[in-house]
Write a protein that holds these residues in place. Structure first.
Motif, mmCIF file in Angstrom:
data_model
loop_
_atom_site.group_PDB
_atom_site.id
_atom_site.type_symbol
_atom_site.label_atom_id
_atom_site.label_comp_id
_atom_site.label_asym_id
_atom_site.label_seq_id
_atom_site.Cartn_x
_atom_site.Cartn_y
_atom_site.Cartn_z
ATOM 1 N N GLY A 129 4.778 7.960 10.084
ATOM 2 C CA GLY A 129 4.440 6.634 10.569
ATOM 3 C C GLY A 129 3.481 5.969 9.599
ATOM 4 O O GLY A 129 2.595 6.625 9.049
ATOM 5 N N SER A 130 3.665 4.671 9.378
ATOM 6 C CA SER A 130 2.772 3.952 8.461
ATOM 7 C C SER A 130 1.369 3.816 9.042
ATOM 8 O O SER A 130 0.374 3.914 8.325
ATOM 9 C CB SER A 130 3.306 2.541 8.188
ATOM 10 N N ILE A 131 1.318 3.571 10.358
ATOM 11 C CA ILE A 131 0.045 3.274 11.019
ATOM 12 C C ILE A 131 -0.871 4.493 10.925
ATOM 13 O O ILE A 131 -0.489 5.611 11.270
ATOM 14 C CB ILE A 131 0.273 2.926 12.503
ATOM 15 N N ASP A 142 0.832 -1.214 0.000
ATOM 16 C CA ASP A 142 0.000 0.000 0.000
ATOM 17 C C ASP A 142 0.866 1.265 0.000
ATOM 18 O O ASP A 142 0.396 2.339 -0.350
ATOM 19 C CB ASP A 142 -1.006 0.012 1.160
ATOM 20 N N HIS A 143 2.151 1.118 0.371
ATOM 21 C CA HIS A 143 3.049 2.282 0.345
ATOM 22 C C HIS A 143 3.219 2.824 -1.074
ATOM 23 O O HIS A 143 3.543 3.985 -1.261
ATOM 24 C CB HIS A 143 4.436 1.916 0.894
ATOM 25 N N LEU A 144 3.015 1.923 -2.067
ATOM 26 C CA LEU A 144 3.215 2.325 -3.463
ATOM 27 C C LEU A 144 2.233 3.414 -3.878
ATOM 28 O O LEU A 144 2.464 4.132 -4.848
ATOM 29 C CB LEU A 144 3.071 1.114 -4.400
ATOM 30 N N LEU A 148 1.033 -8.493 13.820
ATOM 31 C CA LEU A 148 2.449 -8.412 14.184
ATOM 32 C C LEU A 148 3.159 -7.351 13.344
ATOM 33 O O LEU A 148 3.994 -6.592 13.843
ATOM 34 C CB LEU A 148 3.119 -9.777 13.991
ATOM 35 N N HIS A 149 2.785 -7.293 12.075
ATOM 36 C CA HIS A 149 3.358 -6.282 11.185
ATOM 37 C C HIS A 149 3.017 -4.866 11.688
ATOM 38 O O HIS A 149 3.876 -3.994 11.736
ATOM 39 C CB HIS A 149 2.811 -6.489 9.770
ATOM 40 N N MET A 150 1.756 -4.671 12.074
ATOM 41 C CA MET A 150 1.337 -3.351 12.569
ATOM 42 C C MET A 150 2.087 -3.004 13.852
ATOM 43 O O MET A 150 2.508 -1.865 14.044
ATOM 44 C CB MET A 150 -0.175 -3.334 12.830
HETATM 45 ZN ZN LIG Z 1 4.144 -1.767 7.178
#
Ligand SMILES: [Zn+2]
Length: 112
Positions: free
Chosen positions: A63-65, A50-52, A98-100
């Motif tokens: 922050g990604s979150i 989703d960063h793309l 876990l990723h979050m």
């Molecule tokens: Zn991530």
């Protein structure tokens, strides 16, 4: 410890949570199929695709979150609900949560 030691430790914790910790989850909770479970847990890293859709794709000061759509609080709620299913859906939910957690501690728990 000087700053670079902390930065190294942060990097270590990041990769530990991404690659080593899932081994323990797989071995402890899914001993008979631990290799398959480990691969599923690793595959949940695809959530970072989703960063793309963001510009810039990576920004160390962001922050990604709560920013990227697969890292939104709605998405995290869905990942949590996945724990109530059985089989692969639950494993994927564990991997995503876990990723979050990894992304969260990476951004909020270090004073660098
Ligand atoms: Zn991530």
């Amino acid at each position: 410890m000087d700053l670079s030691d902390v930065a190294y430790f942060k990097t270590f914790v990041h990769y530990f949570l991404h690659f080593v910790f899932p081994v323990f989850i797989a071995l402890i909770f899914y001993r008979e199929h631990w290799k398959k479970v480990y691969l599923i847990l690793l595959a949940t890293m695809l959530v970072d695709l989703d960063h793309l859709f963001a510009n810039p794709i990576f920004d160390p000061n962001r922050g990604s979150i709560g920013f990227h759509f697969l890292h939104s609080y709605y998405a995290i709620a869905v990942y949590f609900l996945m724990l109530f299913f059985k089989g692969n859906i639950r494993i994927i939910g564990i991997g995503l949560l876990l990723h979050m957690l990894t992304d969260f501690q990476d951004f909020y728990c270090w004073n660098l």
